[in-house]
Design an enzyme around this catalytic site. Structure first.
Site, short mmCIF file in Angstrom:
data_model
loop_
_atom_site.label_atom_id
_atom_site.label_comp_id
_atom_site.label_asym_id
_atom_site.label_seq_id
_atom_site.Cartn_x
_atom_site.Cartn_y
_atom_site.Cartn_z
N CYS A 54 -11.72 78.89 15.22
CA CYS A 54 -11.41 79.73 16.38
C CYS A 54 -12.67 80.32 17.00
CB CYS A 54 -10.49 80.86 15.95
SG CYS A 54 -8.88 80.29 15.35
N GLU A 56 -13.25 83.39 17.94
CA GLU A 56 -13.63 84.68 17.37
C GLU A 56 -14.52 84.49 16.15
OE1 GLU A 56 -9.33 85.03 18.94
OE2 GLU A 56 -10.62 83.50 18.09
N CYS A 85 -5.36 84.99 16.37
CA CYS A 85 -4.46 84.56 15.30
C CYS A 85 -4.63 85.48 14.09
CB CYS A 85 -4.74 83.11 14.93
SG CYS A 85 -6.28 82.85 14.02
#
Length: 129
Positions: A54, A56, A85
């Site tokens: 991801c 992030e 998530c």
């Protein structure tokens, strides 16, 4: 002009570089350190879906590789401004603790929240004893 405008711009710019050939769901993220440095990342999919990383976590990794661990805030840009998530919520909490989180949609609309609001009752190192 808000003080997190550069952070949001960095997240939106990172989103343009996302590698998302399977979902076409592009995400960009940017973290700002307490010293004002900004590190960005984008999501990177893989045909073996479990290997997808991801945005992030890529942004936080880019920061950590420099030795910096002092996060002021994070911005996450996606088509519809969705929150991170569950795995990213846990990683954000582990690395950043309580910080502002800005969610940005494709039009540039921003929703502000916090890491605690995103992950109430977070699991942390104190629970390992």
């Amino acid at each position: 002009m808000n003080d997190f405008k550069l952070l949001i711009q960095a997240a939106r710019a990172a989103r343009k570089h996302a590698y998302a050939p399977y979902s076409n769901f592009k995400v960009g993220a940017a973290v700002e350190t307490k010293s004002g440095e900004i590190f960005s990342g984008c999501n990177m999919e893989n045909a073996s879906f479990g290997l997808t990383v991801c945005a992030e976590r890529n942004a936080l990794g880019a920061m950590i590789v420099t030795g910096n661990k002092s996060v002021k805030s994070i911005a996450i840009a996606s088509e519809n401004g969705v929150p991170p998530c569950g795995a990213c919520r846990q990683v954000i909490w582990e690395i950043c603790g309580e910080i502002p989180v800005y969610l940005i949609d494709e039009a540039g609309n921003t929703t502000a929240t916090t890491s605690t609001e995103l992950l109430p009752g977070a699991f942390n190192k104190d629970m390992l004893t």
